[in-house]
Design a protein around this motif. Structure first.
Motif, short mmCIF file in Angstrom:
data_model
loop_
_atom_site.label_atom_id
_atom_site.label_comp_id
_atom_site.label_asym_id
_atom_site.label_seq_id
_atom_site.Cartn_x
_atom_site.Cartn_y
_atom_site.Cartn_z
N ARG A 186 -0.67 2.38 -5.80
CA ARG A 186 0.00 1.85 -4.62
C ARG A 186 0.53 0.45 -4.88
O ARG A 186 0.02 -0.27 -5.75
CB ARG A 186 -0.97 1.83 -3.43
CG ARG A 186 -1.50 3.21 -3.07
CD ARG A 186 -2.45 3.17 -1.89
NE ARG A 186 -3.00 4.49 -1.58
CZ ARG A 186 -2.38 5.39 -0.81
NH1 ARG A 186 -1.21 5.08 -0.25
NH2 ARG A 186 -2.92 6.57 -0.59
N SER A 187 1.54 0.09 -4.12
CA SER A 187 2.12 -1.24 -4.25
C SER A 187 1.18 -2.27 -3.64
O SER A 187 0.58 -2.04 -2.58
CB SER A 187 3.48 -1.30 -3.55
OG SER A 187 4.02 -2.60 -3.58
N THR A 188 1.06 -3.41 -4.31
CA THR A 188 0.20 -4.48 -3.81
C THR A 188 0.96 -5.51 -2.98
O THR A 188 0.33 -6.37 -2.36
CB THR A 188 -0.48 -5.19 -5.00
OG1 THR A 188 0.53 -5.69 -5.89
CG2 THR A 188 -1.38 -4.24 -5.75
N LYS A 229 1.21 9.04 -8.98
CA LYS A 229 -0.08 9.72 -9.04
C LYS A 229 -0.40 10.02 -10.49
O LYS A 229 0.46 10.46 -11.25
CB LYS A 229 -0.03 11.02 -8.23
CG LYS A 229 -1.36 11.77 -8.21
CD LYS A 229 -1.25 13.02 -7.36
CE LYS A 229 -2.59 13.77 -7.33
NZ LYS A 229 -2.50 15.01 -6.51
N ASN A 251 0.81 -1.23 0.00
CA ASN A 251 0.00 0.00 0.00
C ASN A 251 0.84 1.27 0.00
O ASN A 251 0.28 2.37 0.09
CB ASN A 251 -0.98 0.04 1.18
CG ASN A 251 -2.06 -1.02 1.07
OD1 ASN A 251 -2.51 -1.35 -0.04
ND2 ASN A 251 -2.47 -1.59 2.19
N ASP A 252 2.17 1.16 -0.12
CA ASP A 252 2.98 2.37 -0.27
C ASP A 252 2.69 3.04 -1.60
O ASP A 252 2.45 2.38 -2.62
CB ASP A 252 4.48 2.04 -0.17
CG ASP A 252 4.94 1.91 1.26
OD1 ASP A 252 4.12 2.12 2.17
OD2 ASP A 252 6.13 1.60 1.48
N LEU A 253 2.73 4.38 -1.61
CA LEU A 253 2.41 5.15 -2.80
C LEU A 253 3.55 5.08 -3.81
O LEU A 253 4.71 5.32 -3.48
CB LEU A 253 2.13 6.60 -2.42
CG LEU A 253 1.42 7.48 -3.44
CD1 LEU A 253 0.07 6.90 -3.81
CD2 LEU A 253 1.25 8.89 -2.88
#
Length: 364
Positions: free
Chosen positions: A179-181, A90, A85-87
């Motif tokens: 976001r990273s999964t 965008k 969940n890290d960004l």
């Protein structure tokens, strides 16, 4: 004087004739051939095959967007470690003009219906309060009014979603933030700020924003020839040699053998995969080329000789023999029974001892 010259010529002629005879005799004389001998030795015989391939992460995920647009910001670069969940990036949405026009039209129509429903609702509310109509009849007008309110709110959210990719109700939840999964290392970021990206859908796999992999679990992916694939099985031990880390060997365990071969350069190759046992002292990068030594069979502490000493009678491989020295430079044929070979030395089952002197076929 003439007599002296004739005598000299005669002596010279006789000398040349004698020299010629001696030279031809020495040249035709067969020289004695001296053969070297070697003793059998106790050694390990290991039969191996080599599979070529590369070391890759077991889990490598390609992060793709859920909306189409343009990369507005990038927050990571290759080599960064990220958590789930890290960004990563965008996206700025570039709305489709047809969809935008339809959404604006839908909102305008919803507002018109709301104005009409509100007028009717206000009028019927006064009549209801005077007791002219029943509550059940007034309920229908209230439902129509509330439905018109909901339609306006849905149209506004739809328009905002097309423009910005986010609605008032969703809060921070938006498809424009990528976001990273999984947790792992960013291996590649194939886009730049300003790059147009396409969303993932049923007709398109979408543009890759970044690839993230767990570098703590690596596997070896290689190929093996059809002549040797029948000799291997899952669970066998492998010894990996990585080209970039030549001074160290890595252990691996065979996990997968493809049930179907692929023809390459006239030979059928089968894909194999093996789990690599990592050491904390080395960092293995994804894509390192590697060779895997697979031990097919082995014999430990057995009597062996060099394969170059082995001879075959009438090219019959069932009649294998060597020549043993019984006296100085005197040899006799002795048939032997052989076992496993690694291509250089061969196991001797019967026929020889460590004390036997085996003739080396090449003369010295």
């Amino acid at each position: 004087m003439k007599k002296i010259v004739k005598i000299f010529i005669s002596v010279l002629f006789v000398g040349l004739v004698i020299f010629g005879f001696v030279y031809l005799y020495n040249k035709s004389k067969v020289k004695d051939i001296i053969y070297e001998t070697k003793n059998p030795s106790v050694d390990n015989v290991i039969q191996k095959t080599v599979a070529t391939g590369s070391v890759t992460p077991r889990k490598e995920i390609l992060i793709k967007p859920q909306v189409s647009g343009i990369i507005a910001e990038l927050y990571v670069e290759p080599g960064d470690h990220v958590k789930k969940n890290d960004l990563l990036a965008k996206i700025k949405i570039i709305p489709d003009m047809v969809a935008l026009n339809a959404a604006e039209s839908r909102l305008n129509k919803a507002k018109l219906r709301l104005e009409d429903a509100q007028l009717v609702y206000d009028r019927q509310k006064g009549v209801f309060e005077q007791g002219v109509i029943a509550e059940a009849e007034f309920q229908n007008y209230r439902i129509d009014y509330n439905t018109a309110l909901e339609e306006v709110e849905a149209a506004e959210n739809n328009l905002q979603l097309i423009k910005e990719g986010i609605t008032k109700k969703s809060g921070e939840i938006t498809n424009t933030l990528i976001r990273s999964t999984i947790e792992g290392m960013v291996l590649d970021v194939p886009v730049e700020v300003g790059t147009s990206v396409i969303q993932t859908n049923t007709f398109n796999e979408g543009t890759t924003i970044a690839s993230v992999a767990d570098m703590n679990e690596m596997i070896f992916e290689g190929k093996i020839d059809e002549t040797e694939v029948g000799k291997i099985k899952e669970g066998m031990k492998l010894e990996l040699t990585i080209g970039a880390i030549e001074e160290e060997k890595f252990d691996a365990e065979l996990e997968y053998i493809s049930p179907k071969g692929v023809e390459e350069n006239g030979a059928v190759q089968f894909e194999i995969k093996a789990k690599v046992k990592l050491s904390s002292s080395n960092f293995i990068r994804a894509g390192y080329s590697a060779n895997a030594n697979i031990v097919l069979d082995r014999r430990d502490s057995v009597l062996t000789v060099s394969e170059s000493l082995i001879l075959f009678e009438n090219e019959n491989k069932d009649s294998i023999y060597v020549e043993i020295e019984t006296a100085p430079q005197v040899f006799e044929k002795r048939f032997i029974s052989t076992g496993l070979s690694d291509g250089i030395k061969i196991e001797i089952k019967e026929g020889l001892t460590k004390k036997d002197k085996v003739k080396v076929p090449q003369a010295s």
